[in-house]
Design a protein around this motif. Structure first.
Motif, PDB file in Angstrom:
ATOM      1  N   ASN A  13     -32.598  19.081 -33.956  1.00 22.46           N
ATOM      2  CA  ASN A  13     -32.890  18.182 -32.836  1.00 22.46           C
ATOM      3  C   ASN A  13     -34.195  17.434 -33.043  1.00 22.46           C
ATOM      4  O   ASN A  13     -34.283  16.237 -32.752  1.00 22.46           O
ATOM      5  CB  ASN A  13     -32.900  18.942 -31.509  1.00 22.46           C
ATOM      6  CG  ASN A  13     -31.516  19.125 -30.947  1.00 22.46           C
ATOM      7  OD1 ASN A  13     -30.648  18.269 -31.112  1.00 22.46           O
ATOM      8  ND2 ASN A  13     -31.291  20.242 -30.285  1.00 22.46           N
ATOM      9  N   ALA A  30     -29.615  15.170 -25.317  1.00 25.47           N
ATOM     10  CA  ALA A  30     -29.361  16.488 -25.906  1.00 25.47           C
ATOM     11  C   ALA A  30     -29.322  17.560 -24.831  1.00 25.47           C
ATOM     12  O   ALA A  30     -28.446  18.429 -24.832  1.00 25.47           O
ATOM     13  CB  ALA A  30     -30.419  16.817 -26.950  1.00 25.47           C
ATOM     14  N   THR A  74     -27.774  24.504 -27.159  1.00 21.22           N
ATOM     15  CA  THR A  74     -28.686  23.877 -28.106  1.00 21.22           C
ATOM     16  C   THR A  74     -30.089  24.396 -27.859  1.00 21.22           C
ATOM     17  O   THR A  74     -30.335  25.140 -26.906  1.00 21.22           O
ATOM     18  CB  THR A  74     -28.631  22.332 -28.036  1.00 21.22           C
ATOM     19  OG1 THR A  74     -29.252  21.810 -29.229  1.00 21.22           O
ATOM     20  CG2 THR A  74     -29.332  21.791 -26.802  1.00 21.22           C
ATOM     21  N   VAL A  76     -34.305  22.986 -28.163  1.00 21.55           N
ATOM     22  CA  VAL A  76     -35.203  21.850 -28.371  1.00 21.55           C
ATOM     23  C   VAL A  76     -36.611  22.373 -28.643  1.00 21.55           C
ATOM     24  O   VAL A  76     -37.022  23.382 -28.072  1.00 21.55           O
ATOM     25  CB  VAL A  76     -35.196  20.882 -27.168  1.00 21.55           C
ATOM     26  CG1 VAL A  76     -33.824  20.264 -26.984  1.00 21.55           C
ATOM     27  CG2 VAL A  76     -35.638  21.569 -25.890  1.00 21.55           C
TER      28      VAL A  76
END
Length: 99
Positions: A13, A30, A74, A76
């Motif tokens: 990312n 995202a 996800t 980050v």
């Protein structure tokens, strides 16, 4: 999800955000496109980072690995816990409803 997998996601990312014409927009996309989002930020442990769940808190407690695997996830990168908390306020589960 292992710590190594989260670290790889955060690194991927970071590269995506850095290459994007609008990095802040890439970050927003995202986070908004995943059901579970972890922030990774540096700390003094041998691992080198800690995690903070910024989105998906109602989904995680008590969930089995099989249940968690069904959710889009996800990670980050963040500079510190304060940045992770700011992302949670902006994009987390308890943010005000958007109209």
């Amino acid at each position: 999800m292992t710590n190594a997998e989260l670290l790889e996601m955060a690194r991927d990312n970071l590269a995506r955000f850095a290459a994007a014409p609008a990095p802040a927009e890439a970050l927003r996309e995202a986070i908004e496109s995943h059901e579970i989002v972890f922030a990774l930020y540096p700390d003094g442990t041998p691992r080198g980072f800690d995690t903070y769940l910024i989105k998906g808190k109602p989904l995680v407690p008590g969930a089995s690995d099989e249940e968690l695997a069904r959710y889009t996830t996800t990670a980050v990168p963040c500079a510190d816990i304060e940045e992770a908390l700011a992302l949670e306020r902006s994009f987390g589960d308890t943010r005000p409803a958007q109209h």
